[in-house]
Write a protein that holds these residues in place. Structure first.
Motif, PDB file in Angstrom:
ATOM      1  N   PRO A 190       8.859  -3.638 -20.125  1.00 13.75           N
ATOM      2  CA  PRO A 190       8.354  -3.108 -21.398  1.00 13.75           C
ATOM      3  C   PRO A 190       7.368  -1.966 -21.131  1.00 13.75           C
ATOM      4  CG  PRO A 190       8.174  -5.504 -21.333  1.00 13.75           C
ATOM      5  CD  PRO A 190       8.562  -5.056 -19.961  1.00 13.75           C
ATOM      6  N   LYS A 191       7.371  -0.951 -21.985  1.00 13.68           N
ATOM      7  CA  LYS A 191       6.387   0.127 -21.846  1.00 13.68           C
ATOM      8  C   LYS A 191       4.999  -0.486 -21.862  1.00 13.68           C
ATOM      9  CE  LYS A 191       8.507   4.216 -23.805  1.00 13.68           C
ATOM     10  NZ  LYS A 191       8.415   5.248 -24.830  1.00 13.68           N
ATOM     11  N   ASN A 192       4.169  -0.060 -20.925  1.00 19.39           N
ATOM     12  CA  ASN A 192       2.824  -0.620 -20.851  1.00 19.39           C
ATOM     13  C   ASN A 192       1.897   0.412 -20.208  1.00 19.39           C
ATOM     14  OD1 ASN A 192       0.454  -2.068 -20.072  1.00 19.39           O
ATOM     15  ND2 ASN A 192       1.607  -3.973 -20.318  1.00 19.39           N
ATOM     16  N   PRO A 193       1.180   1.179 -21.021  1.00 16.95           N
ATOM     17  CA  PRO A 193       0.295   2.206 -20.476  1.00 16.95           C
ATOM     18  C   PRO A 193      -0.780   1.644 -19.540  1.00 16.95           C
ATOM     19  CG  PRO A 193       0.544   2.492 -22.850  1.00 16.95           C
ATOM     20  CD  PRO A 193       1.196   1.196 -22.487  1.00 16.95           C
ATOM     21  N   ALA A 194      -1.273   0.434 -19.817  1.00 21.44           N
ATOM     22  CA  ALA A 194      -2.314  -0.138 -18.960  1.00 21.44           C
ATOM     23  C   ALA A 194      -1.768  -0.433 -17.567  1.00 21.44           C
ATOM     24  CB  ALA A 194      -2.883  -1.406 -19.589  1.00 21.44           C
ATOM     25  N   ARG A 195      -0.586  -0.987 -17.499  1.00 20.30           N
ATOM     26  CA  ARG A 195       0.015  -1.261 -16.183  1.00 20.30           C
ATOM     27  C   ARG A 195       0.406   0.038 -15.482  1.00 20.30           C
ATOM     28  NH1 ARG A 195       3.040  -6.463 -18.390  1.00 20.30           N
ATOM     29  NH2 ARG A 195       1.297  -7.890 -18.156  1.00 20.30           N
ATOM     30  N   ALA A 196       0.884   1.007 -16.243  1.00 15.76           N
ATOM     31  CA  ALA A 196       1.180   2.316 -15.660  1.00 15.76           C
ATOM     32  C   ALA A 196      -0.095   2.910 -15.073  1.00 15.76           C
ATOM     33  CB  ALA A 196       1.769   3.245 -16.720  1.00 15.76           C
ATOM     34  N   GLY A 215       0.769  -1.236   0.000  1.00 17.57           N
ATOM     35  CA  GLY A 215       0.000   0.000   0.000  1.00 17.57           C
ATOM     36  C   GLY A 215       0.799   1.285   0.000  1.00 17.57           C
ATOM     37  N   ASN A 216       2.099   1.236  -0.263  1.00 18.09           N
ATOM     38  CA  ASN A 216       2.919   2.440  -0.283  1.00 18.09           C
ATOM     39  C   ASN A 216       2.655   3.212  -1.586  1.00 18.09           C
ATOM     40  OD1 ASN A 216       5.323   4.112  -0.964  1.00 18.09           O
ATOM     41  ND2 ASN A 216       6.026   3.386   1.024  1.00 18.09           N
ATOM     42  N   ALA A 217       1.998   4.350  -1.439  1.00 25.10           N
ATOM     43  CA  ALA A 217       1.593   5.140  -2.611  1.00 25.10           C
ATOM     44  C   ALA A 217       2.780   5.659  -3.419  1.00 25.10           C
ATOM     45  CB  ALA A 217       0.702   6.298  -2.172  1.00 25.10           C
ATOM     46  N   LYS A 218       3.852   6.037  -2.753  1.00 19.48           N
ATOM     47  CA  LYS A 218       5.031   6.525  -3.485  1.00 19.48           C
ATOM     48  C   LYS A 218       5.611   5.418  -4.354  1.00 19.48           C
ATOM     49  CE  LYS A 218       6.589  10.130  -0.334  1.00 19.48           C
ATOM     50  NZ  LYS A 218       7.717  10.614   0.463  1.00 19.48           N
ATOM     51  N   ALA A 219       5.698   4.210  -3.804  1.00 22.25           N
ATOM     52  CA  ALA A 219       6.225   3.076  -4.568  1.00 22.25           C
ATOM     53  C   ALA A 219       5.292   2.741  -5.728  1.00 22.25           C
ATOM     54  CB  ALA A 219       6.412   1.873  -3.649  1.00 22.25           C
ATOM     55  N   GLN A 220       3.987   2.822  -5.503  1.00 19.40           N
ATOM     56  CA  GLN A 220       3.027   2.576  -6.573  1.00 19.40           C
ATOM     57  C   GLN A 220       3.206   3.591  -7.695  1.00 19.40           C
ATOM     58  OE1 GLN A 220      -0.462   2.756  -4.110  1.00 19.40           O
ATOM     59  NE2 GLN A 220      -0.489   0.541  -3.782  1.00 19.40           N
ATOM     60  N   ASN A 221       3.440   4.832  -7.322  1.00 21.95           N
ATOM     61  CA  ASN A 221       3.666   5.877  -8.314  1.00 21.95           C
ATOM     62  C   ASN A 221       4.933   5.607  -9.121  1.00 21.95           C
ATOM     63  OD1 ASN A 221       2.910   8.465  -9.502  1.00 21.95           O
ATOM     64  ND2 ASN A 221       4.760   9.238  -8.512  1.00 21.95           N
ATOM     65  N   VAL A 222       6.011   5.216  -8.450  1.00 23.93           N
ATOM     66  CA  VAL A 222       7.262   4.933  -9.156  1.00 23.93           C
ATOM     67  C   VAL A 222       7.077   3.763 -10.122  1.00 23.93           C
ATOM     68  CG1 VAL A 222       9.664   4.178  -8.903  1.00 23.93           C
ATOM     69  CG2 VAL A 222       8.743   5.906  -7.359  1.00 23.93           C
ATOM     70  N   LEU A 223       6.349   2.723  -9.700  1.00 26.26           N
ATOM     71  CA  LEU A 223       6.083   1.612 -10.619  1.00 26.26           C
ATOM     72  C   LEU A 223       5.313   2.103 -11.844  1.00 26.26           C
ATOM     73  CD1 LEU A 223       5.163  -1.370  -8.267  1.00 26.26           C
ATOM     74  CD2 LEU A 223       7.203  -1.110  -9.691  1.00 26.26           C
ATOM     75  N   GLY A 224       4.357   2.998 -11.625  1.00 30.95           N
ATOM     76  CA  GLY A 224       3.632   3.575 -12.748  1.00 30.95           C
ATOM     77  C   GLY A 224       4.568   4.291 -13.708  1.00 30.95           C
ATOM     78  N   ARG A 270      -4.644  10.158 -21.250  1.00 27.12           N
ATOM     79  CA  ARG A 270      -4.786  10.898 -22.517  1.00 27.12           C
ATOM     80  C   ARG A 270      -4.194  10.146 -23.701  1.00 27.12           C
ATOM     81  NH1 ARG A 270      -3.038  16.418 -19.763  1.00 27.12           N
ATOM     82  NH2 ARG A 270      -5.068  17.010 -18.935  1.00 27.12           N
ATOM     83  N   THR A 271      -3.270   9.232 -23.428  1.00 25.65           N
ATOM     84  CA  THR A 271      -2.606   8.499 -24.505  1.00 25.65           C
ATOM     85  C   THR A 271      -3.275   7.155 -24.783  1.00 25.65           C
ATOM     86  OG1 THR A 271      -1.056   7.293 -23.084  1.00 25.65           O
ATOM     87  CG2 THR A 271      -0.398   9.508 -23.805  1.00 25.65           C
ATOM     88  N   MET A 272      -4.308   6.827 -24.010  1.00 26.40           N
ATOM     89  CA  MET A 272      -4.934   5.509 -24.105  1.00 26.40           C
ATOM     90  C   MET A 272      -6.321   5.586 -24.734  1.00 26.40           C
ATOM     91  SD  MET A 272      -3.898   4.232 -20.259  1.00 26.40           S
ATOM     92  CE  MET A 272      -4.566   2.571 -20.395  1.00 26.40           C
ATOM     93  N   THR A 273      -6.720   4.489 -25.365  1.00 27.58           N
ATOM     94  CA  THR A 273      -8.083   4.389 -25.882  1.00 27.58           C
ATOM     95  C   THR A 273      -9.018   4.023 -24.723  1.00 27.58           C
ATOM     96  OG1 THR A 273      -7.929   2.017 -26.330  1.00 27.58           O
ATOM     97  CG2 THR A 273      -7.198   3.524 -28.095  1.00 27.58           C
ATOM     98  N   ALA A 274     -10.310   4.152 -24.949  1.00 23.53           N
ATOM     99  CA  ALA A 274     -11.299   3.774 -23.937  1.00 23.53           C
ATOM    100  C   ALA A 274     -11.166   2.292 -23.587  1.00 23.53           C
ATOM    101  CB  ALA A 274     -12.703   4.096 -24.425  1.00 23.53           C
TER     102      ALA A 274
END
Length: 129
Positions: free
Chosen positions: A72-78, A53-62, A102-106
């Motif tokens: 690999p680049k992955n907008p969905a996982r980000a 639940g560490n939000a900073k770590a979650q942000n860095v993973l994103g 903004r870079t992703m489709t619906a």
């Protein structure tokens, strides 16, 4: 007497330096690895923290999934990791979430949201990494 004070000062300085090193924890280790471009150990550290639940770590993973740093680049996982961090109040993640969206489709956003639900429902055991 003077020699004794010098030796005492050196010992005190050594103790203080040792105690500073002991204060470093997983976050510092992860950031040190990340900043030197050693992404695999950084991911391991941040993933464990993120799963707790560490939000900073979650942000860095994103960020790492958005940029393709060690993964690999992955907008969905980000999107998934940014959404977890944003829910926990990480301001930077809220901005990143808007940007990556903004870079992703619906359909991609829907997929990311489904991944996030499955990940949380499994207590982070069924997350797609």
């Amino acid at each position: 007497m003077r020699k004794r004070n010098i030796v005492g000062g050196i010992l005190l300085a050594a103790q203080l330096m040792g105690s500073v090193a002991a204060v470093a924890g997983p976050w510092e280790d992860g950031m040190a690895a990340y900043n030197r471009g050693d992404y695999v150990p950084a991911i391991r550290v941040f993933r464990t923290m993120a799963e707790h639940g560490n939000a900073k770590a979650q942000n860095v993973l994103g960020v790492m999934f958005r940029k393709g740093e060690g993964v690999p680049k992955n907008p969905a996982r980000a999107h998934m990791w940014f959404s977890f961090a944003a829910k926990r109040g990480e301001a930077g993640a809220k901005v990143e979430l808007r940007e990556v969206s903004r870079t992703m489709t619906a359909q991609e956003i829907s997929q990311a949201e489904a991944m996030a639900r499955a990940c949380e429902a499994s207590n982070y055991r069924a997350c797609e990494y």
